[in-house]
Every structure is written in C-alpha cells, then in structure tokens.
Design a protein around this motif. Structure first.
Motif, PDB file in Angstrom:
ATOM      1  N   HIS A  11       0.846  -1.202   0.000  1.00  0.00           N
ATOM      2  CA  HIS A  11       0.000   0.000   0.000  1.00  0.00           C
ATOM      3  C   HIS A  11       0.878   1.248   0.000  1.00  0.00           C
ATOM      4  N   ASP A  12       1.959   1.255   0.794  1.00  0.00           N
ATOM      5  CA  ASP A  12       2.895   2.381   0.814  1.00  0.00           C
ATOM      6  C   ASP A  12       3.494   2.629  -0.563  1.00  0.00           C
ATOM      7  N   LEU A  13       3.892   1.552  -1.220  1.00  0.00           N
ATOM      8  CA  LEU A  13       4.501   1.686  -2.538  1.00  0.00           C
ATOM      9  C   LEU A  13       3.503   2.245  -3.550  1.00  0.00           C
ATOM     10  N   LYS A  14       2.258   1.763  -3.495  1.00  0.00           N
ATOM     11  CA  LYS A  14       1.229   2.294  -4.398  1.00  0.00           C
ATOM     12  C   LYS A  14       0.997   3.780  -4.144  1.00  0.00           C
ATOM     13  N   GLN A  15       0.933   4.161  -2.877  1.00  0.00           N
ATOM     14  CA  GLN A  15       0.729   5.568  -2.530  1.00  0.00           C
ATOM     15  C   GLN A  15       1.876   6.426  -3.060  1.00  0.00           C
ATOM     16  N   TYR A  16       3.096   5.925  -2.937  1.00  0.00           N
ATOM     17  CA  TYR A  16       4.259   6.662  -3.433  1.00  0.00           C
ATOM     18  C   TYR A  16       4.205   6.800  -4.953  1.00  0.00           C
ATOM     19  N   LEU A  17       3.900   5.721  -5.646  1.00  0.00           N
ATOM     20  CA  LEU A  17       3.865   5.760  -7.108  1.00  0.00           C
ATOM     21  C   LEU A  17       2.755   6.657  -7.645  1.00  0.00           C
ATOM     22  N   ASP A  18       1.706   6.885  -6.852  1.00  0.00           N
ATOM     23  CA  ASP A  18       0.612   7.764  -7.269  1.00  0.00           C
ATOM     24  C   ASP A  18       0.948   9.243  -7.091  1.00  0.00           C
ATOM     25  N   GLN A  19       2.040   9.548  -6.415  1.00  0.00           N
ATOM     26  CA  GLN A  19       2.429  10.939  -6.183  1.00  0.00           C
ATOM     27  C   GLN A  19       2.937  11.577  -7.471  1.00  0.00           C
ATOM     28  N   PRO A  20       2.696  12.888  -7.652  1.00  0.00           N
ATOM     29  CA  PRO A  20       3.262  13.563  -8.828  1.00  0.00           C
ATOM     30  C   PRO A  20       4.781  13.674  -8.692  1.00  0.00           C
ATOM     31  N   LEU A  21       5.469  13.810  -9.811  1.00  0.00           N
ATOM     32  CA  LEU A  21       6.924  13.944  -9.791  1.00  0.00           C
ATOM     33  C   LEU A  21       7.328  15.257  -9.136  1.00  0.00           C
ATOM     34  N   LEU A  22       8.422  15.220  -8.411  1.00  0.00           N
ATOM     35  CA  LEU A  22       8.945  16.422  -7.762  1.00  0.00           C
ATOM     36  C   LEU A  22       9.768  17.232  -8.757  1.00  0.00           C
ATOM     37  N   GLU A  23       9.852  18.511  -8.479  1.00  0.00           N
ATOM     38  CA  GLU A  23      10.739  19.348  -9.279  1.00  0.00           C
ATOM     39  C   GLU A  23      12.174  18.948  -8.973  1.00  0.00           C
ATOM     40  N   ARG A  24      13.043  19.178  -9.918  1.00  0.00           N
ATOM     41  CA  ARG A  24      14.439  18.767  -9.778  1.00  0.00           C
ATOM     42  C   ARG A  24      15.129  19.406  -8.581  1.00  0.00           C
ATOM     43  N   LYS A  25      14.826  20.640  -8.267  1.00  0.00           N
ATOM     44  CA  LYS A  25      15.513  21.347  -7.182  1.00  0.00           C
ATOM     45  C   LYS A  25      14.792  21.229  -5.840  1.00  0.00           C
ATOM     46  N   SER A  26      13.760  20.415  -5.762  1.00  0.00           N
ATOM     47  CA  SER A  26      13.047  20.268  -4.494  1.00  0.00           C
ATOM     48  C   SER A  26      13.867  19.416  -3.522  1.00  0.00           C
TER      49      SER A  26
END
Length: 91
Positions: A11-26
């Motif tokens: 479930h944790d992995l699915k939640q992570y994969l559903d997140q939008p990509l971060l900006e490069r400098k974040s």
C-alpha cells in the motif's frame, strides 16, 4: 530467503507511485518527512538510506596521501610510522 511484503508496504509503494513527480531542485528529505503519514514503512527506509553520502572522495584522498608519503622502496615501515608520516604530510 526473501521476505514477502506485507499489505501495508505494498500500500505504501502504491501511494508513493501515485504521487506527482517532484521538481528537480526540491528537497527529497522534506518530501519524505511530509509523506510519513501515508507511507510510513517506505519513508522510514528511504530516510535511513537517503542521508548516506555516496562518495568515495575522502577514502581516495587518504589513499593518495599514503601513496605519496610512503614510497614503494620503504617496505620496512611499520603501521605506526606510516600513520605518523601521513599525519606530518597532512599538516
């Protein structure tokens, strides 16, 4: 023998994969701290290993100093004498 992932870690992995990509400098550490409430297991693992420095520069620097300080023809030097020579070279 590999561990079978629990339903919580999947479930944790699915939640992570559903997140939008971060900006490069974040800041990735800030991201994982903020994600702790819904990816508890995964965020603990990531925070443990994300902080590790992935570099061999310091060990290569020490090896270079030792190679410059202890010539090949001085094979009778003891470990203590090598330490002393490396210390004196670094000063």
């Amino acid at each position: 023998m590999q561990e079978v992932p629990s339903s919580g870690s999947v479930h944790d992995l699915k939640q992570y994969l559903d997140q939008p990509l971060l900006e490069r400098k974040s800041d990735p550490i800030k991201f994982w701290v903020n994600c702790r409430h819904f990816t508890l297991i995964l965020s603990e693992i990531v925070l443990e290993y994300l902080i590790c420095q992935a570099s061999s520069v310091s060990s290569e620097r020490v090896a270079l100093v030792v190679n410059l300080t202890v010539p090949d023809n001085r094979s009778r030097l003891t470990g203590e004498h090598i330490k002393e020579r490396v210390l004196l070279t670094s000063i």
